[in-house]
Design a protein around this motif. Structure first.
Motif, PDB file in Angstrom:
ATOM      1  N   GLY A 224       0.785  -1.233   0.000  1.00  0.00           N
ATOM      2  CA  GLY A 224       0.000   0.000   0.000  1.00  0.00           C
ATOM      3  C   GLY A 224       0.813   1.277   0.000  1.00  0.00           C
ATOM      4  O   GLY A 224       0.236   2.369   0.094  1.00  0.00           O
ATOM      5  N   GLY A 225       2.146   1.172  -0.110  1.00  0.00           N
ATOM      6  CA  GLY A 225       2.991   2.353  -0.119  1.00  0.00           C
ATOM      7  C   GLY A 225       3.315   2.820  -1.516  1.00  0.00           C
ATOM      8  O   GLY A 225       2.718   2.359  -2.503  1.00  0.00           O
ATOM      9  N   LYS A 226       4.280   3.735  -1.621  1.00  0.00           N
ATOM     10  CA  LYS A 226       4.666   4.252  -2.926  1.00  0.00           C
ATOM     11  C   LYS A 226       6.122   4.690  -2.896  1.00  0.00           C
ATOM     12  O   LYS A 226       6.705   4.902  -1.824  1.00  0.00           O
ATOM     13  CB  LYS A 226       3.777   5.428  -3.335  1.00  0.00           C
ATOM     14  CG  LYS A 226       3.895   6.656  -2.439  1.00  0.00           C
ATOM     15  CD  LYS A 226       2.960   7.753  -2.895  1.00  0.00           C
ATOM     16  CE  LYS A 226       3.095   8.995  -2.013  1.00  0.00           C
ATOM     17  NZ  LYS A 226       2.190  10.082  -2.459  1.00  0.00           N
ATOM     18  N   VAL A 227       6.698   4.820  -4.086  1.00  0.00           N
ATOM     19  CA  VAL A 227       8.064   5.314  -4.244  1.00  0.00           C
ATOM     20  C   VAL A 227       8.050   6.306  -5.400  1.00  0.00           C
ATOM     21  O   VAL A 227       7.815   5.923  -6.547  1.00  0.00           O
ATOM     22  CB  VAL A 227       9.064   4.184  -4.536  1.00  0.00           C
ATOM     23  CG1 VAL A 227      10.486   4.746  -4.596  1.00  0.00           C
ATOM     24  CG2 VAL A 227       8.974   3.078  -3.482  1.00  0.00           C
ATOM     25  N   ASN A 228       8.288   7.577  -5.089  1.00  0.00           N
ATOM     26  CA  ASN A 228       8.252   8.627  -6.093  1.00  0.00           C
ATOM     27  C   ASN A 228       9.580   9.353  -6.177  1.00  0.00           C
ATOM     28  O   ASN A 228      10.318   9.447  -5.191  1.00  0.00           O
ATOM     29  CB  ASN A 228       7.157   9.654  -5.769  1.00  0.00           C
ATOM     30  CG  ASN A 228       5.756   9.137  -6.052  1.00  0.00           C
ATOM     31  OD1 ASN A 228       5.584   8.076  -6.647  1.00  0.00           O
ATOM     32  ND2 ASN A 228       4.761   9.870  -5.610  1.00  0.00           N
ATOM     33  N   THR A 229       9.853   9.898  -7.354  1.00  0.00           N
ATOM     34  CA  THR A 229      11.007  10.769  -7.508  1.00  0.00           C
ATOM     35  C   THR A 229      10.708  12.101  -6.822  1.00  0.00           C
ATOM     36  O   THR A 229       9.578  12.355  -6.369  1.00  0.00           O
ATOM     37  CB  THR A 229      11.310  11.019  -8.991  1.00  0.00           C
ATOM     38  OG1 THR A 229      10.246  11.812  -9.558  1.00  0.00           O
ATOM     39  CG2 THR A 229      11.418   9.701  -9.753  1.00  0.00           C
ATOM     40  N   LEU A 230      11.693  12.963  -6.754  1.00  0.00           N
ATOM     41  CA  LEU A 230      11.491  14.265  -6.125  1.00  0.00           C
ATOM     42  C   LEU A 230      10.543  15.144  -6.934  1.00  0.00           C
ATOM     43  O   LEU A 230      10.037  16.151  -6.422  1.00  0.00           O
ATOM     44  CB  LEU A 230      12.834  14.972  -5.923  1.00  0.00           C
ATOM     45  CG  LEU A 230      13.843  14.241  -5.033  1.00  0.00           C
ATOM     46  CD1 LEU A 230      15.061  15.129  -4.767  1.00  0.00           C
ATOM     47  CD2 LEU A 230      13.219  13.780  -3.724  1.00  0.00           C
ATOM     48  N   ASN A 244      19.242   5.124 -10.445  1.00  0.00           N
ATOM     49  CA  ASN A 244      17.969   5.728 -10.076  1.00  0.00           C
ATOM     50  C   ASN A 244      18.137   7.222  -9.834  1.00  0.00           C
ATOM     51  O   ASN A 244      19.181   7.663  -9.329  1.00  0.00           O
ATOM     52  CB  ASN A 244      17.439   5.112  -8.775  1.00  0.00           C
ATOM     53  CG  ASN A 244      16.965   3.697  -8.928  1.00  0.00           C
ATOM     54  OD1 ASN A 244      16.382   3.333  -9.945  1.00  0.00           O
ATOM     55  ND2 ASN A 244      17.202   2.872  -7.915  1.00  0.00           N
ATOM     56  N   PRO A 245      17.110   8.016 -10.123  1.00  0.00           N
ATOM     57  CA  PRO A 245      17.114   9.391  -9.630  1.00  0.00           C
ATOM     58  C   PRO A 245      16.875   9.372  -8.122  1.00  0.00           C
ATOM     59  O   PRO A 245      16.522   8.330  -7.554  1.00  0.00           O
ATOM     60  CB  PRO A 245      15.934  10.023 -10.371  1.00  0.00           C
ATOM     61  CG  PRO A 245      14.995   8.881 -10.610  1.00  0.00           C
ATOM     62  CD  PRO A 245      15.872   7.679 -10.857  1.00  0.00           C
ATOM     63  N   HIS A 246      17.063  10.499  -7.452  1.00  0.00           N
ATOM     64  CA  HIS A 246      16.722  10.577  -6.043  1.00  0.00           C
ATOM     65  C   HIS A 246      15.243  10.288  -5.877  1.00  0.00           C
ATOM     66  O   HIS A 246      14.426  10.624  -6.744  1.00  0.00           O
ATOM     67  CB  HIS A 246      17.052  11.962  -5.489  1.00  0.00           C
ATOM     68  CG  HIS A 246      18.530  12.254  -5.475  1.00  0.00           C
ATOM     69  ND1 HIS A 246      19.042  13.469  -5.071  1.00  0.00           N
ATOM     70  CD2 HIS A 246      19.594  11.487  -5.790  1.00  0.00           C
ATOM     71  CE1 HIS A 246      20.364  13.435  -5.156  1.00  0.00           C
ATOM     72  NE2 HIS A 246      20.715  12.238  -5.596  1.00  0.00           N
ATOM     73  N   PHE A 247      14.876   9.652  -4.768  1.00  0.00           N
ATOM     74  CA  PHE A 247      13.479   9.258  -4.579  1.00  0.00           C
ATOM     75  C   PHE A 247      13.110   9.297  -3.112  1.00  0.00           C
ATOM     76  O   PHE A 247      13.965   9.412  -2.228  1.00  0.00           O
ATOM     77  CB  PHE A 247      13.248   7.859  -5.140  1.00  0.00           C
ATOM     78  CG  PHE A 247      14.039   6.762  -4.458  1.00  0.00           C
ATOM     79  CD1 PHE A 247      13.601   6.207  -3.262  1.00  0.00           C
ATOM     80  CD2 PHE A 247      15.211   6.287  -5.021  1.00  0.00           C
ATOM     81  CE1 PHE A 247      14.333   5.199  -2.627  1.00  0.00           C
ATOM     82  CE2 PHE A 247      15.934   5.279  -4.401  1.00  0.00           C
ATOM     83  CZ  PHE A 247      15.493   4.744  -3.209  1.00  0.00           C
ATOM     84  N   VAL A 248      11.799   9.187  -2.880  1.00  0.00           N
ATOM     85  CA  VAL A 248      11.276   9.087  -1.518  1.00  0.00           C
ATOM     86  C   VAL A 248      10.285   7.926  -1.482  1.00  0.00           C
ATOM     87  O   VAL A 248       9.311   7.907  -2.233  1.00  0.00           O
ATOM     88  CB  VAL A 248      10.552  10.384  -1.084  1.00  0.00           C
ATOM     89  CG1 VAL A 248       9.972  10.222   0.330  1.00  0.00           C
ATOM     90  CG2 VAL A 248      11.512  11.579  -1.123  1.00  0.00           C
ATOM     91  N   ALA A 249      10.561   6.947  -0.629  1.00  0.00           N
ATOM     92  CA  ALA A 249       9.626   5.846  -0.401  1.00  0.00           C
ATOM     93  C   ALA A 249       8.792   6.206   0.821  1.00  0.00           C
ATOM     94  O   ALA A 249       9.333   6.697   1.815  1.00  0.00           O
ATOM     95  CB  ALA A 249      10.388   4.546  -0.158  1.00  0.00           C
ATOM     96  N   SER A 250       7.505   5.947   0.762  1.00  0.00           N
ATOM     97  CA  SER A 250       6.643   6.365   1.875  1.00  0.00           C
ATOM     98  C   SER A 250       5.403   5.497   1.969  1.00  0.00           C
ATOM     99  O   SER A 250       5.060   4.741   1.051  1.00  0.00           O
ATOM    100  CB  SER A 250       6.247   7.836   1.730  1.00  0.00           C
ATOM    101  OG  SER A 250       5.450   8.013   0.566  1.00  0.00           O
TER     102      SER A 250
END
Length: 252
Positions: A224-230, A244-250
């Motif tokens: 149910g989470g996600k991983v997006n670039t900035l 990979n580009p920088h990202f945020v998993a949340s």
């Protein structure tokens, strides 16, 4: 393709690789270094061979991209709409330091999206897996299997991070979150801690490659989470440049 039907076999392949990795981990193993000065051990090579052989027997028509495999030219990879993405050991530095925070990773990528992933932590005796449309699961050190999912963040944001990757840019990102607490984890386990509800966010503002993230990304998506670039776009796979580009998993 029914991803649920593939999971048992992929988990068995990861378990076989993990057993070999753990056997080497418990010995006085030798550490060599690649051209980029990143460490490599016999465990990386052994895990790679077990996984590649197992995946070829499971699905001979699906190509494999592994960190420890031969370089596949972009002229070939650009035709891959579906492929296995493998990191035989993520966290080799953790392996050589004997922290236990290293993982074996297998992902299935379709049209740039991780749709199935298996992550095992041999020294911790944990395993995580998930697939699109089927949810995510954890097997703990007792062998018990239970479903996992992300949780709604509370007032204090739990940020999963690694001391070795807390650069200035990452520290600034974390400070901007407001009140928070750090949750330490190594390798792809950072994604898994969010997937099982033990953390809320993982900012990675430093270099990673596609094989470092694919399997755990799939587990987090299934939970149910996600991983997006900035830029707010989903992290994609199968690019010409495997960085990979920088990202945020949340979790949200």
């Amino acid at each position: 393709m029914h991803y649920r039907d593939l999971l048992p076999d992929v988990l068995s392949i990861a378990d076989a690789a993990s057993e070999k990795v753990l056997n080497i981990y418990l010995t006085d193993f030798k550490v060599d270094y690649k051209a980029d000065q990143s460490p490599i051990t016999a465990a990386d090579i052994a895990s790679h061979r077990i996984i590649v052989e197992g995946l070829r027997q499971l699905s001979h028509d699906i190509p494999i991209l592994s960190e420890e495999g031969a370089d596949e030219p972009w002229s070939q990879r650009r035709r891959w709409h579906r492929f296995w993405l493998v990191d035989p050991i993520d966290g080799t530095k953790e392996f050589t330091k004997r922290t236990g925070e290293f993982t074996v990773n297998i992902a299935l990528i379709e049209h740039g999206v991780p749709v199935l992933g298996v992550v095992t932590a041999p020294a911790l005796k944990e395993a995580f897996w998930g697939a699109k449309g089927d949810g995510a699961w954890k097997r703990d050190r007792t062998g018990r299997i239970h479903r996992i999912s992300v949780v709604v963040p509370k007032a204090v944001t739990r940020v999963v991070a690694s001391k070795s990757h807390l650069n200035d840019e990452t520290r600034q990102f974390i400070d901007n979150l407001g009140e928070h607490e750090l949750v330490q984890a190594g390798s792809s386990l950072k994604f898994c801690r969010i997937a099982e509800g033990h953390a809320d966010i993982y900012p990675r503002l430093g270099p990673t490659c596609e094989w470092d993230t694919g399997a755990a990304h799939a587990v987090l998506l299934a939970a149910g989470g996600k991983v997006n670039t900035l830029d707010g776009e989903p992290l994609r796979y199968g690019k010409e440049n495997v960085l990979n580009p920088h990202f945020v998993a949340s979790s949200k």
